[in-house]
Scaffold this motif. Structure first.
Motif, PDB file in Angstrom:
ATOM      1  N   LYS A   1     -20.599 -23.512 -11.979  1.00  0.00           N
ATOM      2  CA  LYS A   1     -19.725 -22.743 -11.097  1.00  0.00           C
ATOM      3  C   LYS A   1     -19.884 -21.241 -11.305  1.00  0.00           C
ATOM      4  O   LYS A   1     -19.368 -20.449 -10.524  1.00  0.00           O
ATOM      5  CB  LYS A   1     -18.266 -23.163 -11.311  1.00  0.00           C
ATOM      6  CG  LYS A   1     -17.950 -24.547 -10.768  1.00  0.00           C
ATOM      7  CD  LYS A   1     -16.503 -24.900 -10.990  1.00  0.00           C
ATOM      8  CE  LYS A   1     -16.087 -26.158 -10.211  1.00  0.00           C
ATOM      9  NZ  LYS A   1     -16.970 -27.300 -10.391  1.00  0.00           N
TER      10      LYS A   1
ATOM     11  N   ILE B   1     -22.817 -19.045  -6.046  1.00  0.00           N
ATOM     12  CA  ILE B   1     -21.978 -20.228  -5.836  1.00  0.00           C
ATOM     13  C   ILE B   1     -20.936 -19.995  -4.744  1.00  0.00           C
ATOM     14  O   ILE B   1     -20.575 -20.920  -4.002  1.00  0.00           O
ATOM     15  CB  ILE B   1     -21.290 -20.649  -7.158  1.00  0.00           C
ATOM     16  CG1 ILE B   1     -20.795 -22.105  -7.061  1.00  0.00           C
ATOM     17  CG2 ILE B   1     -20.169 -19.699  -7.537  1.00  0.00           C
ATOM     18  CD1 ILE B   1     -21.905 -23.119  -6.977  1.00  0.00           C
TER      19      ILE B   1
ATOM     20  N   TRP C   1     -22.885 -19.878 -11.253  1.00  0.00           N
ATOM     21  CA  TRP C   1     -24.130 -19.473 -10.594  1.00  0.00           C
ATOM     22  C   TRP C   1     -23.847 -18.287  -9.664  1.00  0.00           C
ATOM     23  O   TRP C   1     -22.856 -18.305  -8.928  1.00  0.00           O
ATOM     24  CB  TRP C   1     -24.693 -20.656  -9.812  1.00  0.00           C
ATOM     25  CG  TRP C   1     -26.025 -20.390  -9.168  1.00  0.00           C
ATOM     26  CD1 TRP C   1     -27.129 -19.857  -9.763  1.00  0.00           C
ATOM     27  CD2 TRP C   1     -26.389 -20.667  -7.811  1.00  0.00           C
ATOM     28  NE1 TRP C   1     -28.154 -19.775  -8.859  1.00  0.00           N
ATOM     29  CE2 TRP C   1     -27.734 -20.263  -7.650  1.00  0.00           C
ATOM     30  CE3 TRP C   1     -25.705 -21.206  -6.714  1.00  0.00           C
ATOM     31  CZ2 TRP C   1     -28.418 -20.386  -6.438  1.00  0.00           C
ATOM     32  CZ3 TRP C   1     -26.379 -21.336  -5.513  1.00  0.00           C
ATOM     33  CH2 TRP C   1     -27.719 -20.936  -5.379  1.00  0.00           C
TER      34      TRP C   1
ATOM     35  N   VAL D   1     -20.897 -22.902  -2.025  1.00  0.00           N
ATOM     36  CA  VAL D   1     -19.723 -23.782  -2.035  1.00  0.00           C
ATOM     37  C   VAL D   1     -18.484 -22.910  -1.833  1.00  0.00           C
ATOM     38  O   VAL D   1     -17.701 -22.681  -2.765  1.00  0.00           O
ATOM     39  CB  VAL D   1     -19.618 -24.562  -3.363  1.00  0.00           C
ATOM     40  CG1 VAL D   1     -18.557 -25.655  -3.260  1.00  0.00           C
ATOM     41  CG2 VAL D   1     -20.953 -25.173  -3.754  1.00  0.00           C
TER      42      VAL D   1
ATOM     43  N   VAL E   1     -25.937 -27.231 -11.661  1.00  0.00           N
ATOM     44  CA  VAL E   1     -25.684 -25.890 -11.116  1.00  0.00           C
ATOM     45  C   VAL E   1     -24.244 -25.528 -11.487  1.00  0.00           C
ATOM     46  O   VAL E   1     -23.299 -26.122 -10.966  1.00  0.00           O
ATOM     47  CB  VAL E   1     -25.865 -25.857  -9.586  1.00  0.00           C
ATOM     48  CG1 VAL E   1     -25.600 -24.454  -9.049  1.00  0.00           C
ATOM     49  CG2 VAL E   1     -27.269 -26.326  -9.211  1.00  0.00           C
TER      50      VAL E   1
ATOM     51  N   VAL F   1     -32.455 -22.456  -9.688  1.00  0.00           N
ATOM     52  CA  VAL F   1     -31.914 -23.450  -8.760  1.00  0.00           C
ATOM     53  C   VAL F   1     -32.957 -23.771  -7.698  1.00  0.00           C
ATOM     54  O   VAL F   1     -33.504 -22.873  -7.043  1.00  0.00           O
ATOM     55  CB  VAL F   1     -30.614 -22.939  -8.102  1.00  0.00           C
ATOM     56  CG1 VAL F   1     -30.156 -23.872  -6.996  1.00  0.00           C
ATOM     57  CG2 VAL F   1     -29.532 -22.792  -9.162  1.00  0.00           C
TER      58      VAL F   1
ATOM     59  N   ALA G   1     -20.828 -29.838   0.150  1.00  0.00           N
ATOM     60  CA  ALA G   1     -21.534 -29.798  -1.128  1.00  0.00           C
ATOM     61  C   ALA G   1     -21.402 -31.084  -1.930  1.00  0.00           C
ATOM     62  O   ALA G   1     -22.061 -31.225  -2.966  1.00  0.00           O
ATOM     63  CB  ALA G   1     -21.041 -28.622  -1.958  1.00  0.00           C
TER      64      ALA G   1
ATOM     65  N   TYR H   1     -25.643 -30.094  -7.980  1.00  0.00           N
ATOM     66  CA  TYR H   1     -24.318 -29.521  -8.209  1.00  0.00           C
ATOM     67  C   TYR H   1     -23.349 -30.584  -8.701  1.00  0.00           C
ATOM     68  O   TYR H   1     -22.563 -30.350  -9.627  1.00  0.00           O
ATOM     69  CB  TYR H   1     -23.810 -28.881  -6.921  1.00  0.00           C
ATOM     70  CG  TYR H   1     -22.445 -28.240  -7.034  1.00  0.00           C
ATOM     71  CD1 TYR H   1     -22.253 -27.098  -7.806  1.00  0.00           C
ATOM     72  CD2 TYR H   1     -21.339 -28.792  -6.381  1.00  0.00           C
ATOM     73  CE1 TYR H   1     -20.998 -26.507  -7.910  1.00  0.00           C
ATOM     74  CE2 TYR H   1     -20.086 -28.197  -6.484  1.00  0.00           C
ATOM     75  CZ  TYR H   1     -19.922 -27.062  -7.246  1.00  0.00           C
ATOM     76  OH  TYR H   1     -18.684 -26.485  -7.354  1.00  0.00           O
ATOM     77  N   GLN H   2     -23.416 -31.753  -8.095  1.00  0.00           N
ATOM     78  CA  GLN H   2     -22.515 -32.829  -8.500  1.00  0.00           C
ATOM     79  C   GLN H   2     -22.819 -33.313  -9.919  1.00  0.00           C
ATOM     80  O   GLN H   2     -21.911 -33.746 -10.637  1.00  0.00           O
ATOM     81  CB  GLN H   2     -22.612 -33.994  -7.501  1.00  0.00           C
ATOM     82  CG  GLN H   2     -22.156 -33.648  -6.085  1.00  0.00           C
ATOM     83  CD  GLN H   2     -20.731 -33.116  -6.041  1.00  0.00           C
ATOM     84  OE1 GLN H   2     -19.870 -33.570  -6.776  1.00  0.00           O
ATOM     85  NE2 GLN H   2     -20.497 -32.128  -5.164  1.00  0.00           N
TER      86      GLN H   2
ATOM     87  N   TRP I   1     -24.752 -32.366  -2.506  1.00  0.00           N
ATOM     88  CA  TRP I   1     -25.704 -31.603  -3.322  1.00  0.00           C
ATOM     89  C   TRP I   1     -25.796 -32.260  -4.700  1.00  0.00           C
ATOM     90  O   TRP I   1     -24.935 -32.094  -5.542  1.00  0.00           O
ATOM     91  CB  TRP I   1     -25.232 -30.162  -3.427  1.00  0.00           C
ATOM     92  CG  TRP I   1     -26.191 -29.228  -4.095  1.00  0.00           C
ATOM     93  CD1 TRP I   1     -27.463 -29.494  -4.517  1.00  0.00           C
ATOM     94  CD2 TRP I   1     -25.935 -27.863  -4.432  1.00  0.00           C
ATOM     95  NE1 TRP I   1     -28.026 -28.375  -5.079  1.00  0.00           N
ATOM     96  CE2 TRP I   1     -27.118 -27.363  -5.038  1.00  0.00           C
ATOM     97  CE3 TRP I   1     -24.837 -27.004  -4.261  1.00  0.00           C
ATOM     98  CZ2 TRP I   1     -27.219 -26.055  -5.495  1.00  0.00           C
ATOM     99  CZ3 TRP I   1     -24.938 -25.700  -4.708  1.00  0.00           C
ATOM    100  CH2 TRP I   1     -26.111 -25.226  -5.317  1.00  0.00           C
TER     101      TRP I   1
END
Length: 403
Positions: A75, A80, A77, A84, A73, A38, A62, A68-69, A65
């Motif tokens: 969920k 996370i 991670w 978030v 990345v 990341v 977030a 992420y969107q 980000w």
């Protein structure tokens, strides 16, 4: 202009001092790579951090980000839950942040915290009594540095002692950085289950504890929703114990490995408040704080943080910045001029629990060294093991000889 290659941060944090120096040398804002590949930017110098921590273009939501969107990345991670963490004061900005923060800040004003002094002193005495009646060698983290702040914050929230060990286990796994996708989801689920249960209990049977007060409070914009309450309680429990555990442990280690500095304190030439502040600067309890997100391109000197990218604050690097703390910044020096550090943050998101952390450390440290004047490390300093977290600056354990 080609961006420099990112610095790969050690997920096990085996040498924070060396990594902090490397980050500072690379510039005030540098690209870094976190576990799982990341990408982020690290703020590494005091002046840049002070400026960026009040920059409205860096936001906590977030939704900004980009990676992420896009789903780059997952969920699962490992970090996370920190990047978030849910709808609380650490993930909002502007009016939404002020509303949530105002509720929490009421509990941690200097006046309210000072009223807690007798309770903190009583808990400290009890822990020291237990230590004195036990074995001469002990893990001071487990036996003292952890139970003191955990007992204080759980007492505030009305959480029974029987839950303390469970919470410790959850938060140690939560702050870890080892790549274990299934594990982090189980940890987050465990924390959510705990705070959701606490919210449900206080909704049905309010008490005189802080959790009940938060749920009953009606701030501007309305009372907390269940989701907001749960996320807020997670933040309060985490910040209310983890920072102070590390502050106490790191301060004890620093003093025991710098006997000349400890001698100054014992001789009364330097106050314990100076020890607390120098420990916060030299080994800040939080190594790297995740995340802020660039809502637009943010120029920093010759560098531009692109819109949509995450920014972490490397308190580990900032605390020893010679531009702020002089050429002796790498040294632990309790006589240092009281130049302000940033280890509790700066700007609208500065840690509201910092007065409580300072109170607890300011009581715990002198009491510990007074009760055990022959206190010493049970192993050489270089053999002490870090906790293995990219986020918190902690020891796995702190073995000491009490007498």
């Amino acid at each position: 202009m080609t961006a420099p290659a990112p610095i790969v941060l050690d997920p096990l944090a085996r040498d924070n001092a060396a990594e902090g120096a490397l980050l500072r040398a690379a510039g005030p804002v540098v690209p870094v790579e976190l576990p799982g590949g990341v990408a982020a930017w690290a703020v590494t110098q005091h002046a840049a951090a002070r400026e960026l921590l009040t920059d409205a273009r860096l936001v906590k939501n977030a939704e900004h980000w980009a990676a992420y969107q896009r789903g780059d990345v997952p969920k699962t991670w490992p970090l996370i839950g920190l990047a978030v963490p849910g709808p609380s004061m650490v993930t909002t900005d502007g009016a939404a942040h002020r509303r949530l923060r105002a509720l929490v800040a009421q509990a941690f004003t200097p006046r309210r915290v000072e009223l807690m002094r007798p309770q903190v002193e009583q808990i400290t005495r009890g822990l020291l009594d237990t230590l004195a009646a036990g074995e001469p060698e002990v893990d001071l983290k487990s036996a003292f540095a952890f139970p003191l702040p955990m007992t204080v914050i759980c007492s505030l929230l009305g959480v029974p002692e029987s839950d303390h060990a469970h919470l410790r286990d959850l938060y140690e796994r939560f702050f870890g950085a080892r790549p274990n996708p299934e594990g982090i989801q189980a940890t987050i689920a465990g924390l959510n289950a705990f705070v959701n249960d606490l919210v449900a209990k206080r909704r049905s049977a309010p008490g005189d504890d802080l959790a009940s007060v938060l749920l009953l409070a009606d701030a501007e914009g309305g009372a907390l929703t269940d989701a907001e309450a749960a996320a807020t309680l997670r933040v309060i429990i985490a910040a209310g114990h983890e920072t102070t555990v590390n502050l106490i442990g790191n301060a004890v280690r620093a003093l025991l490995s710098h006997p000349d500095q400890l001698a100054l304190v014992r001789a009364g030439e330097v106050g314990w408040d100076a020890v607390v502040e120098e420990s916060l600067r030299w080994t800040p309890p939080t190594s790297n704080f995740l995340f802020r997100f660039a809502a637009e391109d943010v120029p920093v000197g010759d560098t531009v943080i692109p819109k949509g990218e995450p920014v972490l604050i490397s308190y580990n690097a900032i605390g020893r910045d010679p531009a702020q703390h002089g050429v002796t910044a790498e040294l632990f020096d309790v006589t240092r001029d009281p130049i302000r550090h940033l280890s509790f943050g700066h700007g609208p998101h500065v840690c509201p629990g910092s007065p409580l952390a300072r109170l607890e450390a300011g009581i715990a440290l002198p009491a510990l060294f007074e009760r055990f004047p022959e206190l010493s490390l049970a192993v050489p300093d270089e053999e002490l093991r870090p906790s293995g977290s990219l986020v918190v600056n902690a020891l796995k354990e702190l073995p000491v000889r009490l007498f």
